[in-house]
Design an enzyme around this catalytic site. Structure first.
Site, mmCIF file in Angstrom:
data_model
loop_
_atom_site.group_PDB
_atom_site.id
_atom_site.type_symbol
_atom_site.label_atom_id
_atom_site.label_comp_id
_atom_site.label_asym_id
_atom_site.label_seq_id
_atom_site.Cartn_x
_atom_site.Cartn_y
_atom_site.Cartn_z
ATOM 1 N N TRP A 1 1.035 -1.588 0.107
ATOM 2 C CA TRP A 1 -0.288 0.111 0.199
ATOM 3 C C TRP A 1 1.109 1.310 0.643
ATOM 4 O O TRP A 1 0.526 1.932 -0.634
ATOM 5 C CB TRP A 1 -0.868 -0.236 1.282
ATOM 6 C CG TRP A 1 -1.597 1.334 1.656
ATOM 7 C CD1 TRP A 1 -3.163 1.659 0.953
ATOM 8 C CD2 TRP A 1 -1.550 2.431 1.783
ATOM 9 N NE1 TRP A 1 -3.769 2.493 1.392
ATOM 10 C CE2 TRP A 1 -2.547 3.435 1.899
ATOM 11 C CE3 TRP A 1 -0.021 3.007 2.816
ATOM 12 C CZ2 TRP A 1 -2.827 4.944 2.731
ATOM 13 C CZ3 TRP A 1 -0.901 4.339 3.615
ATOM 14 C CH2 TRP A 1 -1.805 5.350 3.100
ATOM 15 N N HIS A 2 1.748 0.718 0.867
ATOM 16 C CA HIS A 2 2.824 2.218 0.512
ATOM 17 C C HIS A 2 3.396 2.864 -0.315
ATOM 18 O O HIS A 2 3.743 3.653 -1.253
ATOM 19 C CB HIS A 2 3.985 1.899 1.943
ATOM 20 C CG HIS A 2 3.045 2.198 3.211
ATOM 21 N ND1 HIS A 2 2.843 1.408 4.036
ATOM 22 C CD2 HIS A 2 3.404 3.716 4.082
ATOM 23 C CE1 HIS A 2 2.623 1.958 5.015
ATOM 24 N NE2 HIS A 2 2.683 3.155 5.271
ATOM 25 N N GLY A 3 3.555 1.615 -1.584
ATOM 26 C CA GLY A 3 4.397 1.733 -2.267
ATOM 27 C C GLY A 3 4.672 0.347 -3.612
ATOM 28 O O GLY A 3 4.978 -0.430 -2.228
ATOM 29 N N PHE B 1 2.523 8.162 -1.382
ATOM 30 C CA PHE B 1 1.724 6.591 -1.275
ATOM 31 C C PHE B 1 0.798 7.076 -1.838
ATOM 32 O O PHE B 1 -0.188 6.258 -1.418
ATOM 33 C CB PHE B 1 2.380 6.679 0.346
ATOM 34 C CG PHE B 1 3.602 6.579 0.987
ATOM 35 C CD1 PHE B 1 4.690 6.345 -0.205
ATOM 36 C CD2 PHE B 1 3.748 6.998 2.168
ATOM 37 C CE1 PHE B 1 5.242 5.867 0.317
ATOM 38 C CE2 PHE B 1 4.793 6.961 2.339
ATOM 39 C CZ PHE B 1 5.879 7.081 1.781
#
Lengths: 333, 506
Positions: free
Chosen positions: B320-322, B506
């Site tokens: 989800w962050h990257g 993000f």
């Protein structure tokens, strides 16, 4: 609501005080209230002066021109000139300043100092365009951290001076350098004694900047940009005079002649003299040969700054200046 | 438009005046206009995408109520439609790279899609919020919304659109559905919270960013000690950046009479990694708990399944962050921390006997340092620009001896880069004293927040400055205000504009 507004005002008080103090100590005299512009050989100060005072007569150039005292010129001519020249400026920056002035004031006369050092190589260092929004908009000026730091530095200097005055320690007191004073004869050493700069060393310094590989030239782009300035002045009835300030003989002997810059200088003078008035003081003569007239290879010493002003701004007849008036003349120096 | 800018404050002021001037029944209309204006000013190219996501999720929410036998199909379809843009913009390149790599193992070359998409503003946040809403409606936990304006306001609320906190529609509906009266004490509390956020973000996060960013941008230029300093400082920078944003978002919302959920409760005061994840990016952790971990079985289906679920949550959180292998590794590391922490909690309590709530200050501090260092270690993968960069950091830290004088020189040089020599000494004094003062203020506030959380872990919010006596509180306001002003101006000059938020990417 009243209580909230009152609290908000109290909350904002330090920020307001900070802004007031910033303008009180900022070293550019942004609003022209401090009348210390004689100390301010800085483009932002002079650009502000253009916006505030709308001068009709301006002087452009690098430190050779910035060393002229506009007060003395006013004494000589009875006309006020505004100094837009500043130490270390490139010819491209002078051109940018010209266009800035042309946009903000009705110009009548432009005295434009040029030399091989500021005209050779790349035309511009790009400083002026970045200063334009700061000169035109106080909010852009106030959002510059470096100006805040300079303001704090100035406040610190004044506080130390004040404390020095109170405690009797005169040696603590420092004053900002006035670029137009006439007392620069030499360079003070650590003990305060004044010594003359070694002219050979100074030439080496110039060579360390321009290089010795023969690539340093006055480019056609530079001359064309000056041509546009001349065309604009001619079209708008603005008198423009190009000044080649004097150089000490050693710079000819050690820099411009051995590295082929002399040919460029002749071409440069030729180009300008065909289109505008040129006052040429940059050739070997009794004045430029005399070391005592110079602080270093490019800058005049002491009273000679006055002589320089007189040669440019009066009709004095002298062997130290060649005046090619109104263009169209063939340069033969 | 960015939330830590003078322009945003002006925007908030204008919206607030209009919001409270108009009759109460038009408040949501005003907010919707403000949300649209904010998004159009910030990312006009993606406005239609958020509008479409909002309308699609709203319509599917209503369809899910009357879907009958096809409810599951409708739910899956709604997820495909809502998650589709996120998968496309964020993960298409990543997964196509993976497919390409797999095929290349058997010497098959395939042309893949390029991965250089600009990420639509806030897509990771509003997508999770809408997915949460659809899941709640599908599971019957919440009623579908009938008011499109109210629903749209909740999805696109401008203070939280960039980086959350990720809201729950059931909570938000109650607030957007009721009248919000002008209450100056709420506005004051909101502005106070905004100021705290500005201090964290503008002074500490952006101030430290001056040192941290160049180190990670060019690791080979710096000594091992400086890289270590960069890694340690990044742990502080990231916290202050994201917690600062959350403070500003929560504060802005409170000015408008909306209470957003808290995102941080002084996480570096945690005694173990399990506690840490209850206090760090709370709205995301809670989202993964409610919509991934529990539906996947949670801890109800045995220990092995529980740990698999924990790992699944952390890998998804990393992704989800990257979309990069670095974030997956970061997720795995934190999953391992969490699982090991759970497995060996008894042993941990023996090792740090006083690390719990009742421990003495020294053992509590040791436990806090342990948590910070463990999390910071994982952040090497989180922050490094690539996997080889992360590997290089470990290699250089292992290989090269740390020379303190060199570290000091490099850090001081980094801190002062871009500052003219004639004012450097004044700059250094202001920079280091400013950051130190801000760190002390934030640490003191975090101690208060920590106490409040320890006293009641279910606490909904905490205002650490509200209970400070009047005179010291005003002294703090003024100090914080001047620090924010100076560092804001510094950012405008050194970075040619205010710095964006780390989580905004993000």
């Amino acid at each position: 609501m009243k209580s909230f507004a009152k609290k908000l005002l109290i909350f904002l008080t330090p920020a307001v005080i900070a802004v007031v103090l910033f303008f009180a100590f900022e070293p550019y005299d942004y609003f022209g209230l401090k009348h210390n512009s004689q100390y301010l050989s800085k483009p932002l100060s002079t650009m502000r002066e253009v916006i505030r005072d709308h001068p009709a007569n301006i002087i452009l150039g690098d430190s050779q021109m910035a060393n002229l005292n506009t007060g003395y010129i006013e004494e000589l001519t009875g006309t006020r000139y505004t100094m837009l020249g500043f130490g270390g400026s490139r010819v491209g920056e002078c051109i940018d300043l010209f266009w800035f002035a042309a946009e903000h004031t009705h110009l009548e006369k432009v005295v434009f100092g040029v030399n091989f050092y500021s005209s050779g190589g790349p035309m511009d260092q790009g400083r002026i365009p970045s200063l334009v929004p700061k000169a035109e908009n106080p909010f852009r000026f106030i959002s510059g951290a470096n100006y805040w730091l300079q303001s704090i530095d100035e406040a610190k200097r004044l506080t130390v001076n004040c404390l020095a005055g109170i405690s009797g320690h005169a040696e603590w007191i420092t004053e900002p350098e006035d670029p137009t004073t006439f007392d620069h004869i030499g360079v003070p050493d650590e003990r305060g004694a004044v010594y003359r700069k070694d002219l050979e060393e100074y030439s080496d310094l110039l060579l360390s900047v321009i290089g010795t590989d023969g690539s340093f030239h006055i480019e056609d782009e530079t001359m064309n940009a000056l041509g546009e300035v001349i065309d604009y002045c001619n079209a708008n009835g603005i008198e423009i005079i190009f000044v080649f300030p004097p150089m000490q003989e050693s710079v000819f002997d050690l820099v411009t002649e051995p590295y082929g810059i002399d040919d460029d200088l002749i071409r440069y003078k030729q180009y300008l003299s065909e289109r505008a008035t040129v006052y040429d003081l940059c050739y070997k003569n009794a004045f430029t040969v005399n070391e005592d007239n110079f602080y270093d290879g490019l800058h005049l010493a002491g009273e000679q700054k006055k002589t320089f002003a007189e040669l440019i701004f009066t009709d004095i007849d002298s062997d130290y200046v060649v005046k090619l008036v109104n263009g169209g003349e063939n340069y033969d120096h | 438009m960015i939330i830590n800018s003078a322009g945003y404050l002006l925007f908030l002021a204008v919206v607030s005046v209009a919001y409270y001037k108009f009759p109460l029944k038009y408040q949501n209309h005003i907010l919707l206009i403000a949300n649209a204006a904010f998004y159009l000013l910030s990312a006009p190219g993606f406005f239609l995408l958020i509008a479409a996501t909002t309308i699609v999720s709203f319509l599917f929410g209503r369809l899910l109520r009357s879907g009958g036998k096809n409810r599951t199909l409708l739910f899956v379809l709604s997820l495909v439609l809502v998650l589709g843009p996120l998968l496309f913009y964020k993960y298409l390149g990543f997964f196509s790279d993976m497919v390409r790599s797999l095929f290349s193992l058997v010497n098959i070359r395939i042309g893949g899609l390029e991965r250089s998409f600009i990420l639509p503003l806030g897509i990771s946040f509003y997508t999770l919020q809408t997915v949460g809403y659809l899941a709640d409606v599908y599971r019957g936990k919440t009623e579908p919304e009938n008011d499109l304006i109210l629903y749209s306001v909740s999805v696109s609320f401008f203070p939280q659109i960039i980086s959350g906190p990720i809201g729950r529609f059931a909570d938000l509906r109650k607030q957007y559905g009721s009248e919000r009266k002008l209450d100056y004490s709420e506005i004051t509390a909101g502005l106070r919270r905004f100021l705290i956020g500005a201090l964290r973000k503008v002074v500490i996060a952006d101030g430290l960013g001056v040192i941290v960013s160049p180190i990670f941008a060019d690791l080979h230029r710096y000594s091992s000690g400086t890289i270590l300093a960069g890694v340690l400082l990044y742990g502080i920078q990231l916290y202050c950046d994201f917690a600062g944003y959350s403070d500003m978002a929560i504060g802005s919302a409170r000015v408008l009479g909306i209470r957003l959920t808290e995102n941080f409760f002084s996480p570096y005061h945690s005694s173990d990694m399990g506690e840490f994840w209850k206090r760090w990016h709370i709205s995301l952790s809670a989202w993964f708990r409610d919509y991934v971990y529990i539906p996947a079985g949670g801890s109800r289906k045995g220990t092995v399944r529980k740990y698999l679920n924990i790992m699944l949550v952390f890998i998804l959180s990393g992704l989800w962050h990257g979309a990069s292998i670095n974030f997956v590794i970061w997720g795995v590391i934190n999953g391992v921390y969490r699982i090991f922490g759970d497995l060996f909690s008894a042993a941990g309590k023996k090792l740090f006997p006083g690390s719990g709530m009742r421990g003495n200050p020294a053992t509590r501090a040791l436990a806090n340092i342990k948590v910070f260092l463990l999390f910071d270690l994982s952040l090497i993968f989180f922050r490094a620009n690539s996997l080889p960069d992360a590997r290089y950091i470990f290699w250089i830290l292992y290989k090269e001896r740390i020379q303190i004088p060199l570290v000091l020189k490099e850090v001081i040089d980094l801190a002062g880069s871009g500052i003219p020599a004639d004012v450097k000494s004044i700059y250094y004094a202001l920079y280091f004293v400013g950051i130190a003062a801000a760190l002390i203020i934030c640490a003191a506030m975090d101690i208060r927040i920590n106490k409040a959380w320890k006293a009641d872990p279910k606490i909904r919010t905490c205002d650490p400055l509200a209970t400070v006596n009047t005179r010291p509180r005003w002294l703090l306001y003024w100090t914080m205000e001047l620090l924010v002003l100076f560092f804001y101006i510094l950012a405008l000059t050194l970075q040619n504009g205010v710095a964006s938020f780390i989580y905004g990417g993000f």
